[in-house]
Design an enzyme around this catalytic site. Structure first.
Site, PDB file in Angstrom:
ATOM      1  N   ASP A 170       3.086   2.391  -6.959  1.00 48.67           N
ATOM      2  CA  ASP A 170       2.751   2.603  -5.550  1.00 48.67           C
ATOM      3  C   ASP A 170       1.554   1.700  -5.236  1.00 48.67           C
ATOM      4  O   ASP A 170       0.652   1.536  -6.049  1.00 48.67           O
ATOM      5  CB  ASP A 170       2.408   4.093  -5.377  1.00 48.67           C
ATOM      6  N   GLU A 213       6.400   3.055   0.133  1.00 51.96           N
ATOM      7  CA  GLU A 213       5.925   1.949  -0.708  1.00 51.96           C
ATOM      8  C   GLU A 213       5.783   2.400  -2.145  1.00 51.96           C
ATOM      9  O   GLU A 213       4.935   1.930  -2.888  1.00 51.96           O
ATOM     10  CB  GLU A 213       4.630   1.331  -0.164  1.00 51.96           C
TER      11      GLU A 213
HETATM   12  P1  GH3 Z   1      -2.744   5.371  -2.178  1.00 47.81           P
HETATM   13  O1  GH3 Z   1      -1.304   5.208  -2.441  1.00 47.81           O
HETATM   14  O2  GH3 Z   1      -3.587   4.437  -2.960  1.00 47.81           O
HETATM   15  O3  GH3 Z   1      -3.169   6.783  -2.376  1.00 47.81           O
HETATM   16  O4  GH3 Z   1      -3.060   5.029  -0.669  1.00 47.81           O
HETATM   17  P2  GH3 Z   1      -2.050   4.577   0.454  1.00 47.81           P
HETATM   18  O5  GH3 Z   1      -2.823   4.156   1.627  1.00 47.81           O
HETATM   19  O6  GH3 Z   1      -1.117   3.562  -0.077  1.00 47.81           O
HETATM   20  O7  GH3 Z   1      -1.366   5.929   0.760  1.00 47.81           O
HETATM   21  P3  GH3 Z   1       0.139   6.308   0.760  1.00 47.81           P
HETATM   22  O8  GH3 Z   1       0.798   5.763  -0.436  1.00 47.81           O
HETATM   23  O9  GH3 Z   1       0.219   7.791   0.917  1.00 47.81           O
HETATM   24  O10 GH3 Z   1       0.634   5.641   2.096  1.00 47.81           O
HETATM   25  C1  GH3 Z   1       1.683   4.803   2.171  1.00 47.81           C
HETATM   26  C2  GH3 Z   1       1.720   4.065   3.467  1.00 47.81           C
HETATM   27  O11 GH3 Z   1       2.722   3.082   3.358  1.00 47.81           O
HETATM   28  C3  GH3 Z   1       2.064   4.928   4.645  1.00 47.81           C
HETATM   29  C4  GH3 Z   1       3.180   4.192   5.345  1.00 47.81           C
HETATM   30  O12 GH3 Z   1       2.858   3.906   6.669  1.00 47.81           O
HETATM   31  C5  GH3 Z   1       3.285   2.881   4.603  1.00 47.81           C
HETATM   32  N1  GH3 Z   1       4.667   2.455   4.470  1.00 47.81           N
HETATM   33  C6  GH3 Z   1       5.677   3.110   3.891  1.00 47.81           C
HETATM   34  N2  GH3 Z   1       6.830   2.399   3.992  1.00 47.81           N
HETATM   35  C7  GH3 Z   1       6.522   1.260   4.653  1.00 47.81           C
HETATM   36  C8  GH3 Z   1       7.279   0.108   5.075  1.00 47.81           C
HETATM   37  O13 GH3 Z   1       8.480  -0.003   4.853  1.00 47.81           O
HETATM   38  N3  GH3 Z   1       6.616  -0.881   5.723  1.00 47.81           N
HETATM   39  C9  GH3 Z   1       5.262  -0.786   5.979  1.00 47.81           C
HETATM   40  N4  GH3 Z   1       4.678  -1.792   6.599  1.00 47.81           N
HETATM   41  N5  GH3 Z   1       4.539   0.274   5.615  1.00 47.81           N
HETATM   42  C10 GH3 Z   1       5.149   1.288   4.961  1.00 47.81           C
HETATM   43 MG    MG Z   2       0.103   3.806  -1.697  1.00 44.86          MG
HETATM   44 MG    MG Z   3       2.831   6.063  -1.359  1.00 46.43          MG
HETATM   45 MG    MG Z   4      -0.274   8.177  -2.095  1.00 42.39          MG
END
Ligand code: GH3
Ligand code: MG
Ligand code: MG
Ligand code: MG
Length: 294
Positions: A170, A213
């Site tokens: 991630d 992600e």
């Molecule tokens: P961490 O994983 O380090 O805890 O922090 P983070 O900021 O990455 O937090 P998290 O994994 O919870 O958030 C994932 C973010 O990824 C939220 C969402 O808007 C974004 N995301 C998910 N899928 C996509 C995508 O297909 N495209 C884009 N641009 N963003 C995405």
């Molecule tokens: Mg993340």
């Molecule tokens: Mg995530």
């Molecule tokens: Mg997370």
């Protein structure tokens, strides 16, 4: 079109390369031994021609037609001159999902006709599977396909006593990338990240999008130590890579990776294994991110 020929008979190898040299783009020729399967994994051929001669060849056929990532490849067999034994062999190949066969002495037009038929099917299947199994943004496998594949790989592990590593990764603080540079740039980063994964992980690795992600990497035949090496190299590659916004601004990202290695002895289910890898990912996040945790 990549064609892979496995044969132990020099005469047939010469004949096939004469026939096919100018007919297919890439022709790989391999003897039949312990390294053949690895060579097939590496070359990822579209079609395999297997010259059946002796017990090892039947073993090879069994592996090719059952391995989760090879069994979709059409196999054309070459059987010895038509005699009593050939009849037995034809009965025997009915137990495998073989595309077609020829018997010696085969003609150029005969083998070409079968290759062309296999080619048509390969191309159709490729179009379909892209549509059905791949995530359109990143080209990683979709979750449904991923789960099915893990199940199949587990069965393979049990059958052939091989380890299987399942990793989850991630992006660290990905929200910040979206917030700072916009969602479109976020998408571009995801695309490039998975491109990087495909180009730096081993040939047998499979990358799937678990959600958002968060991605999954399957490493068949990979034990804990090797997995740690492979995943650490990938993590480092991501850390060192320069990503760019559409305007050309440089972006740096890091990823956290959690993994677990399954051995045929334990009886875990797909869900339990994913949970283990996910838990390791959680610990990687908790303990400071940008790291690989078992
Ligand atoms: P961490 O994983 O380090 O805890 O922090 P983070 O900021 O990455 O937090 P998290 O994994 O919870 O958030 C994932 C973010 O990824 C939220 C969402 O808007 C974004 N995301 C998910 N899928 C996509 C995508 O297909 N495209 C884009 N641009 N963003 C995405
Ligand atoms: Mg993340
Ligand atoms: Mg995530
Ligand atoms: Mg997370």
């Amino acid at each position: 079109m990549n064609l892979f020929i496995c044969s132990r008979k020099q005469r047939n190898i010469r004949k096939l390369s004469d026939f096919l040299r100018d007919e297919v783009e890439n022709l790989f020729i391999s003897p039949i031994n312990n390294e053949t399967i690895d060579r097939i994994y590496k070359k990822q051929p579209d079609i395999i021609i297997l010259d059946v001669c002796g017990r090892v060849c039947w073993k090879m056929l069994e592996k090719i037609t059952r391995a989760p990532s090879l069994r979709e490849i059409p196999v054309i067999l070459i059987l010895g001159r038509k005699n009593k034994k050939t009849i037995e062999n034809i009965k025997r190949i009915c137990n495998f999902e073989v595309f077609d066969y020829v018997t010696e002495p085969f003609l150029k037009c005969e083998i070409l006709m079968k290759i062309n038929k296999a080619k048509e099917i390969v191309e159709l299947k490729k179009d379909f599977s892209r549509l059905l199994t791949k995530d359109p943004l990143t080209g990683a496998y979709q979750r449904g396909f991923l789960m099915e594949r893990i199940n199949e790989e587990l069965q393979w592990c049990n059958l052939y006593k091989e380890p299987l590593t399942i990793a989850m990764f991630d992006i660290d603080f990905f929200k910040k990338i979206n917030d700072t540079f916009g969602h479109q740039t976020g998408d571009k980063v995801l695309m490039e990240l998975i491109y990087l994964a495909h180009s730096s992980l081993p040939d047998r690795a499979l990358v799937g999008r678990y959600g958002g992600e968060e991605f999954c990497i399957l490493l068949p035949g990979t034990d804990e130590n090797l997995a740690m090496e492979v995943l650490e190299a990938f993590r480092e590659k991501v850390e060192k890579n320069d990503f760019y916004t559409f305007k050309g601004e440089k972006i740096k990202i890091t990823i956290s990776i959690g993994f677990t290695t399954y051995f045929c002895e334990d009886e875990s289910s797909v869900d339990e294994i994913i949970q283990k890898a996910d838990l390791a990912l959680y610990r990687a996040k908790q303990s400071g991110r940008n790291r690989v945790i078992l």
